[in-house]
Design a protein around this motif. Structure first.
Motif, PDB file in Angstrom:
ATOM      1  N   CYS A  59       0.942  -1.292  -0.177  1.00 27.58           N
ATOM      2  CA  CYS A  59      -0.030   0.028   0.075  1.00 27.58           C
ATOM      3  C   CYS A  59       0.925   1.376  -0.110  1.00 27.58           C
ATOM      4  CB  CYS A  59      -0.853   0.071   1.340  1.00 27.58           C
ATOM      5  SG  CYS A  59      -0.042   0.125   2.778  1.00 27.58           S
ATOM      6  N   LEU A  80      -8.024   4.213  -2.525  1.00 22.83           N
ATOM      7  CA  LEU A  80      -8.637   4.939  -1.629  1.00 22.83           C
ATOM      8  C   LEU A  80      -9.209   6.161  -1.720  1.00 22.83           C
ATOM      9  CD1 LEU A  80      -7.420   2.180  -0.164  1.00 22.83           C
ATOM     10  CD2 LEU A  80      -7.731   3.468   2.025  1.00 22.83           C
ATOM     11  N   GLU A 223      -5.292  -4.829  -4.345  1.00 24.84           N
ATOM     12  CA  GLU A 223      -6.448  -5.540  -4.469  1.00 24.84           C
ATOM     13  C   GLU A 223      -6.712  -6.696  -3.478  1.00 24.84           C
ATOM     14  OE1 GLU A 223      -5.987  -7.765  -8.796  1.00 24.84           O
ATOM     15  OE2 GLU A 223      -7.136  -5.792  -8.460  1.00 24.84           O
ATOM     16  N   SER A 226      -7.776  -5.690  -0.306  1.00 22.71           N
ATOM     17  CA  SER A 226      -9.061  -5.237  -0.348  1.00 22.71           C
ATOM     18  C   SER A 226     -10.065  -6.137  -0.434  1.00 22.71           C
ATOM     19  CB  SER A 226      -9.191  -3.986  -1.377  1.00 22.71           C
ATOM     20  OG  SER A 226     -10.476  -3.399  -1.469  1.00 22.71           O
ATOM     21  N   PRO A 230     -11.351  -6.403   4.099  1.00 21.53           N
ATOM     22  CA  PRO A 230     -11.916  -4.837   3.714  1.00 21.53           C
ATOM     23  C   PRO A 230     -11.846  -4.234   5.052  1.00 21.53           C
ATOM     24  CG  PRO A 230     -13.931  -6.582   3.867  1.00 21.53           C
ATOM     25  CD  PRO A 230     -12.321  -7.491   3.668  1.00 21.53           C
ATOM     26  N   VAL A 233      -8.701  -2.252   5.068  1.00 22.99           N
ATOM     27  CA  VAL A 233      -8.882  -0.942   4.073  1.00 22.99           C
ATOM     28  C   VAL A 233      -9.626  -0.084   4.737  1.00 22.99           C
ATOM     29  CG1 VAL A 233      -9.715  -0.316   1.748  1.00 22.99           C
ATOM     30  CG2 VAL A 233      -8.559  -2.783   2.030  1.00 22.99           C
ATOM     31  N   THR A 293     -15.321  -2.159  -1.692  1.00 17.74           N
ATOM     32  CA  THR A 293     -14.784  -1.528  -0.359  1.00 17.74           C
ATOM     33  C   THR A 293     -14.462  -0.413  -0.593  1.00 17.74           C
ATOM     34  OG1 THR A 293     -13.885  -3.884   0.320  1.00 17.74           O
ATOM     35  CG2 THR A 293     -13.205  -2.013   1.517  1.00 17.74           C
ATOM     36  N   THR A 294     -13.577   0.123  -1.275  1.00 16.70           N
ATOM     37  CA  THR A 294     -12.855   1.312  -1.293  1.00 16.70           C
ATOM     38  C   THR A 294     -13.934   2.524  -1.858  1.00 16.70           C
ATOM     39  OG1 THR A 294     -11.935   1.265  -3.491  1.00 16.70           O
ATOM     40  CG2 THR A 294     -10.438   0.680  -1.735  1.00 16.70           C
TER      41      THR A 294
END
Length: 298
Positions: A59, A80, A223, A226, A230, A233, A293-294
């Motif tokens: 990340c 994000l 990903e 994510s 989640p 994230v 999620t994002t």
């Protein structure tokens, strides 16, 4: 992705030292479920190639233009709605006033320097020159000193790669380039004048009309994380927000906001301009920049 100890997921992160990330980097923002191993280089842009070509980080920050390309070329990262850096860009192009005045339209038919064609500063400044000042970008030869971050990407035909080690700022001062798009790297020289007239007031006027602070770098996560975590994230998003809230003296004004809805227009503008400038091969939708999620953050 690195190891999990007592259910705490440790992620390799590429995050540089900015006022808004200081609390994050110093460990003043913590989590019960995720720990950041901040192991990227400074400047963070030197970690973009390793991230996308070698999965070197789980990340961290990525230039918005690089992220748009990453989505087009199927790289396994998702953003994000958490900008790490951003600013107005009107002041980021200059010329040597002693060699004669240069208005934006005057760069047509000339050579103009930029570090890389797909650099985020270049995207925003060229878009401003095109849409605010009527510059035909196809009539400019864009002289670059480096390649993009993705192997799949090739610069447009009206780009010229300069010899390795070329100093575009000095070339502009010497008259070899009509102007340069360099941001904070513009030469600190009294001969340098901004290409956009009265750029700081022009930026204020533009913001009053558009309501957008251009994003430079955005927070991304692999990903797989994510998809499988989640909760992690959502925690990363909270941590970025908390670090911003702890910024000494407050977050600088202007600065891109947090959240999907608040960034919708700015992201659409980045997509539109990147497609117009042949930086991405197709026009993405804003929805494609996120996953389940994002896309629901902020």
């Amino acid at each position: 992705m690195t190891d999990t100890t007592a259910d705490v997921l440790t992620l390799r992160a590429n995050i540089d030292d900015y006022p808004v990330t200081k609390a994050l980097r110093e460990g003043r923002v913590t989590s019960d479920i995720v720990k950041l191993d901040i192991c990227g280089p400074s400047p963070a842009q030197n970690g973009f190639k390793p991230m996308l070509r070698e999965n070197a980080f789980d990340c961290g920050e990525l230039a918005i233009v690089t992220y748009l390309q990453a989505r087009c070329y199927g790289k396994p990262y998702v953003m994000l709605p958490a900008p790490i850096s951003g600013r107005f860009q009107h002041h980021c192009a200059g010329f040597n006033r002693e060699l004669g005045h240069v208005s934006p339209k005057d760069i047509e038919g000339t050579r103009v320097g930029v570090r890389t064609y797909a650099q985020t500063t270049g995207l925003w400044v060229r878009g401003i020159l095109q849409h605010e000042y009527g510059v035909d970008l196809n009539k400019v030869t864009w002289c670059t000193v480096g390649e993009g971050h993705l192997l799949e990407y090739t610069d447009p035909a009206n780009c010229e790669r300069l010899p390795k080690g070329s100093d575009i700022g000095q070339m502009m001062l010497d008259g070899e380039l009509k102007a340069t798009l360099q941001g904070i790297d513009l030469p600190k020289d009294s001969r340098v004048e901004r290409l956009v007239p009265d750029p700081f007031n022009a930026a204020k006027d533009w913001f009053a009309r558009e309501g957008v602070v251009p994003i430079n770098h955005i927070f991304v996560v692999h990903e797989e994380i994510s998809r499988n975590r989640p909760d992690v994230v959502r925690e990363l998003y909270r941590m970025v927000q908390e670090s911003r809230d702890l910024t000494e003296g407050g977050v600088s004004d202007p600065f891109p906001p947090m959240g999907r809805a608040a960034n919708e227009k700015g992201l659409q503008l980045a997509i539109d301009w990147a497609f117009e400038q042949k930086i991405i091969p197709r026009k993405l939708s804003v929805d494609e920049l996120f996953d389940e999620t994002t896309g629901n953050l902020g």
